[in-house]
Design a protein around this motif. Structure first.
Motif, PDB file in Angstrom:
ATOM      1  N   PRO A 309       0.805  -1.233   0.000  1.00  0.00           N
ATOM      2  CA  PRO A 309       0.000   0.000   0.000  1.00  0.00           C
ATOM      3  C   PRO A 309       0.837   1.282   0.000  1.00  0.00           C
ATOM      4  O   PRO A 309       0.449   2.272  -0.621  1.00  0.00           O
ATOM      5  N   ILE A 310       1.978   1.247   0.715  1.00  0.00           N
ATOM      6  CA  ILE A 310       2.832   2.430   0.719  1.00  0.00           C
ATOM      7  C   ILE A 310       3.378   2.692  -0.673  1.00  0.00           C
ATOM      8  O   ILE A 310       3.418   3.841  -1.145  1.00  0.00           O
ATOM      9  N   LYS A 311       3.811   1.623  -1.350  1.00  0.00           N
ATOM     10  CA  LYS A 311       4.323   1.796  -2.706  1.00  0.00           C
ATOM     11  C   LYS A 311       3.238   2.311  -3.644  1.00  0.00           C
ATOM     12  O   LYS A 311       3.506   3.136  -4.530  1.00  0.00           O
ATOM     13  N   LEU A 312       2.019   1.799  -3.457  1.00  0.00           N
ATOM     14  CA  LEU A 312       0.905   2.275  -4.278  1.00  0.00           C
ATOM     15  C   LEU A 312       0.670   3.764  -4.056  1.00  0.00           C
ATOM     16  O   LEU A 312       0.449   4.522  -5.008  1.00  0.00           O
ATOM     17  N   LEU A 313       0.733   4.189  -2.801  1.00  0.00           N
ATOM     18  CA  LEU A 313       0.545   5.600  -2.499  1.00  0.00           C
ATOM     19  C   LEU A 313       1.679   6.438  -3.075  1.00  0.00           C
ATOM     20  O   LEU A 313       1.453   7.527  -3.615  1.00  0.00           O
ATOM     21  N   GLN A 322       3.673  14.603 -11.544  1.00  0.00           N
ATOM     22  CA  GLN A 322       3.856  14.777 -12.974  1.00  0.00           C
ATOM     23  C   GLN A 322       2.668  15.464 -13.634  1.00  0.00           C
ATOM     24  O   GLN A 322       2.655  15.651 -14.844  1.00  0.00           O
ATOM     25  N   GLY A 323       1.644  15.810 -12.851  1.00  0.00           N
ATOM     26  CA  GLY A 323       0.516  16.549 -13.383  1.00  0.00           C
ATOM     27  C   GLY A 323      -0.725  15.744 -13.684  1.00  0.00           C
ATOM     28  O   GLY A 323      -1.700  16.269 -14.219  1.00  0.00           O
ATOM     29  N   GLU A 324      -0.740  14.443 -13.352  1.00  0.00           N
ATOM     30  CA  GLU A 324      -1.917  13.613 -13.596  1.00  0.00           C
ATOM     31  C   GLU A 324      -2.868  13.734 -12.399  1.00  0.00           C
ATOM     32  O   GLU A 324      -2.774  12.989 -11.424  1.00  0.00           O
ATOM     33  N   LEU A 325      -3.804  14.655 -12.495  1.00  0.00           N
ATOM     34  CA  LEU A 325      -4.712  14.920 -11.379  1.00  0.00           C
ATOM     35  C   LEU A 325      -5.946  14.033 -11.382  1.00  0.00           C
ATOM     36  O   LEU A 325      -6.810  14.191 -10.520  1.00  0.00           O
ATOM     37  N   ASP A 326      -6.062  13.123 -12.362  1.00  0.00           N
ATOM     38  CA  ASP A 326      -7.203  12.209 -12.386  1.00  0.00           C
ATOM     39  C   ASP A 326      -6.889  10.874 -11.710  1.00  0.00           C
ATOM     40  O   ASP A 326      -7.647   9.904 -11.845  1.00  0.00           O
ATOM     41  N   VAL A 327      -5.779  10.800 -10.996  1.00  0.00           N
ATOM     42  CA  VAL A 327      -5.395   9.560 -10.302  1.00  0.00           C
ATOM     43  C   VAL A 327      -6.314   9.357  -9.099  1.00  0.00           C
ATOM     44  O   VAL A 327      -6.568  10.290  -8.342  1.00  0.00           O
ATOM     45  N   ARG A 328      -6.822   8.163  -8.943  1.00  0.00           N
ATOM     46  CA  ARG A 328      -7.622   7.792  -7.780  1.00  0.00           C
ATOM     47  C   ARG A 328      -7.187   6.420  -7.293  1.00  0.00           C
ATOM     48  O   ARG A 328      -6.852   5.543  -8.102  1.00  0.00           O
ATOM     49  N   ILE A 329      -7.197   6.244  -5.977  1.00  0.00           N
ATOM     50  CA  ILE A 329      -6.794   4.970  -5.370  1.00  0.00           C
ATOM     51  C   ILE A 329      -8.032   4.294  -4.807  1.00  0.00           C
ATOM     52  O   ILE A 329      -8.763   4.881  -4.014  1.00  0.00           O
ATOM     53  N   ARG A 330      -8.265   3.076  -5.240  1.00  0.00           N
ATOM     54  CA  ARG A 330      -9.394   2.299  -4.730  1.00  0.00           C
ATOM     55  C   ARG A 330      -8.906   1.350  -3.644  1.00  0.00           C
ATOM     56  O   ARG A 330      -7.944   0.616  -3.836  1.00  0.00           O
ATOM     57  N   GLU A 336      -6.096   2.095   8.198  1.00  0.00           N
ATOM     58  CA  GLU A 336      -5.403   3.369   8.122  1.00  0.00           C
ATOM     59  C   GLU A 336      -5.097   3.762   6.675  1.00  0.00           C
ATOM     60  O   GLU A 336      -5.183   4.944   6.314  1.00  0.00           O
ATOM     61  N   PHE A 337      -4.740   2.764   5.857  1.00  0.00           N
ATOM     62  CA  PHE A 337      -4.469   3.083   4.464  1.00  0.00           C
ATOM     63  C   PHE A 337      -5.747   3.501   3.731  1.00  0.00           C
ATOM     64  O   PHE A 337      -5.710   4.352   2.842  1.00  0.00           O
ATOM     65  N   GLY A 338      -6.853   2.891   4.119  1.00  0.00           N
ATOM     66  CA  GLY A 338      -8.112   3.329   3.538  1.00  0.00           C
ATOM     67  C   GLY A 338      -8.378   4.789   3.852  1.00  0.00           C
ATOM     68  O   GLY A 338      -8.854   5.555   3.005  1.00  0.00           O
ATOM     69  N   TYR A 339      -8.079   5.185   5.086  1.00  0.00           N
ATOM     70  CA  TYR A 339      -8.246   6.600   5.471  1.00  0.00           C
ATOM     71  C   TYR A 339      -7.301   7.498   4.667  1.00  0.00           C
ATOM     72  O   TYR A 339      -7.691   8.564   4.172  1.00  0.00           O
TER      73      TYR A 339
END
Length: 579
Positions: A309-313, A322-330, A336-339
């Protein structure tokens, strides 16, 4: 007995070890839990407070602007003449002045989305004029509204049946005199639009927003209604915990406006704020009972549940960097990582929203400048046009009169149209051509015009309005002003690398290199200058739409004269074709 003591010793040792392991973890988790509650509370209250203050400030500014427009409308000469000279007017004059008054009310009505209607009561004429309903016979409604005492705040709002009014009378009615004014102008604020705006600030499912005055004469509730009128109106306490009519506890943030004498209260349920934290607390208590088993399992699953999860974050943060503001994490787990992921997603949502709001504000500002520019129609141009028509009529040149009037009517229809702030490039070029033909008829003895055809693939390119015609006007008024004969104005189009260029050049006297550099520098600045207002406006609007690398460029050709170039991006045309 020694064995029993040994067993007891081992048990105590294990218990001590277990306690030594669990106690720091418990203390740490409890501290994180308390810190999370405090951090969440601070974030929520800061968010509610910033939204509330922004709404109150916006509403105050809008009320001030509406009152200024209302005062200008109230002192309109046509209204004063209509109310005083009714008896000596002809039927045509009466109808004409009432229509003029209605148009003035409609202008005031259209000036703000916060206005629901504008009514003008003229007791002496037994008439009422409404921006929405037109002219009608007067009713006693004006006496009812005029009798309502305005609020003691500087805004002096009138509250009547949970509606807001901004009331003005001419002349003003004195409390000590039982007099009837000539006319009363009442601006009714839109409760629906105010509630709609409040709804946009209510971002929490178990929350709400309440706008009310100090005496509870007016109240607008958006979201969950918790019966806030049951609580005392506290101006000096911004944040507090209250208990709603549904029995739940709410965190309430109040923002008071001295100007409006109104209070904006935003609240959100503690169950929504701390629900996840309460769940974490219960999970921690269960975790304490099975901690010994989980210690072993943790070493095996640490990589899966912590490292990944840390690497994903981190990867997501790198994409954002890099300017990609459409990134979302599911993330489905409520840990705590969900928060963190939800906070990360909310942060990007807020960032996108702020970017969009900033963009809209800039567009509104530029649109206002454009509308002001449109309203500044040159009276000399209109006078010269009438003079040309006079000469044509005197010479009985009826064919050219028809052609000239067609150009002139199309020109003013386009320049006074306010519905769109952006138009296809074809329409903009066509408007410039008609303006050029009008000027050619005027100066046909001393100049000529070469106007190339716009490449067809650029016909549908959306551009800000009035970016080309002002350049032609500048060339006529400055570049070709003193040319006695053989004057030439040329408009051409070309592509240069990734830029589409619209070039306007003349063979006038031109300006020196130093003056040209000063003009280009002024165009690139944000200051307003009288001689370059149109050029600055064109450059700013092009850069706002297409980017800082595009806009207006001034050149001095080697053959003399002056040259203006509009720089537009080619790739924007390709994107619009794909759409």
């Amino acid at each position: 007995m020694s064995k029993r003591k040994l067993n007891r010793s081992v048990f105590l040792i294990l218990l001590c070890i277990f306690t030594a392991v669990i106690t720091p973890m418990y203390i740490l988790c409890y501290g994180i839990y308390q810190w999370g509650m405090k951090l969440t509370t601070n974030e929520i209250t800061q968010s509610l407070n910033s939204h509330s203050r922004f709404f109150i400030t916006t509403l105050e500014d809008e009320i001030v602007r509406i009152k200024q427009l209302q005062y200008e409308c109230l002192n309109d000469e046509n209204l004063f003449y209509l109310a005083n000279a009714w008896g000596i007017m002809s039927r045509f004059e009466r109808v004409n002045y009432m229509l003029t008054a209605q148009k003035r009310l409609q202008q005031l009505y259209s000036s703000s989305a916060y206005i629901a209607n504008v009514n003008l009561w003229i007791p002496g004429l037994d008439r009422t004029i409404s921006a929405k309903n037109g002219v009608d016979t007067i009713t006693n409604e004006w006496e009812y509204i005029l009798a309502a005492k305005p609020d003691a705040s500087p805004a002096k709002l009138v509250y009547l049946e949970n509606e807001l009014y901004i009331l003005s009378a001419y002349p003003s009615v004195s409390d000590s005199l039982d007099s009837v004014p000539l006319y009363i102008l009442a601006v009714k604020l839109s409760s629906d639009y105010i509630k709609e705006q409040l709804m946009s600030f209510n971002t929490y499912e178990m929350g709400g927003v309440v706008l009310s005055d100090a005496e509870q004469k007016y109240q607008s509730v958006a979201g969950n209604d918790i019966g806030l009128e049951m609580h005392n109106f506290e101006q000096n306490k911004d944040t507090r915990t209250i208990k709603g009519s549904d029995g739940q506890k709410y965190i309430l943030v109040s923002c008071y406006s001295d100007y409006l004498n109104m209070n904006l209260s935003s609240y959100v349920s503690e169950r929504l704020i701390y629900g996840e934290l309460y769940r974490y607390r219960n999970l921690f208590l269960i975790f304490t009972g099975v901690a010994f088993i989980m210690v072993t399992a943790y070493l095996v699953t640490a990589n899966m549940f912590v490292n990944r999860p840390i690497k994903l974050l981190v990867r997501s943060l790198e994409k954002v960097e890099q300017g990609e503001l459409d990134v979302r994490i599911r993330h489905k787990s409520n840990d705590e990582f969900g928060y963190l992921y939800r906070a990360f997603n909310r942060m990007l949502d807020s960032l996108n929203e702020m970017i969009e709001q900033n963009y809209r504000q800039k567009m509104l500002t530029q649109d206002a400048e454009l509308r002001q520019l449109q309203s500044q129609i040159n009276p000399h141009f209109l006078y010269n046009s009438f003079f040309i028509l006079y000469r044509m009529a005197k010479d009985e040149d009826y064919e050219n009169i028809t052609e000239f009037l067609t150009y002139l009517s199309d020109y003013y229809r386009y320049i006074t149209r306010n519905a769109l702030s952006e138009v296809p490039l074809y329409d903009e070029v066509n408007h410039a051509k008609k303006y050029a033909r009008i000027q050619l008829i005027r100066f046909r003895k001393r100049l000529s015009i070469e106007f190339e055809d716009l490449p067809k693939q650029y016909n549908s390119l959306m551009v800000p309005r009035l970016i080309l015609q002002p350049l032609l006007e500048n060339a006529f008024h400055h570049g070709l002003k003193d040319v006695a004969s053989d004057g030439l104005l040329k408009v051409s189009f070309r592509e240069e690398e990734d830029t589409f260029i619209i070039r306007v050049e003349d063979n006038g006297e031109g300006v020196g290199e130093e003056v040209l550099l000063q003009l280009q520098h002024r165009i690139e600045q944000t200051n307003d200058m009288e001689e370059t207002t149109a050029l600055v406006n064109i450059n700013k609007r092009l850069q706002l739409k297409f980017g800082r690398e595009y806009g207006l460029r001034l050149l001095q050709p080697a053959t003399g004269g002056m040259c203006s170039e509009l720089l537009l991006p080619i790739y924007k045309v390709q994107e619009e074709k794909d759409v």
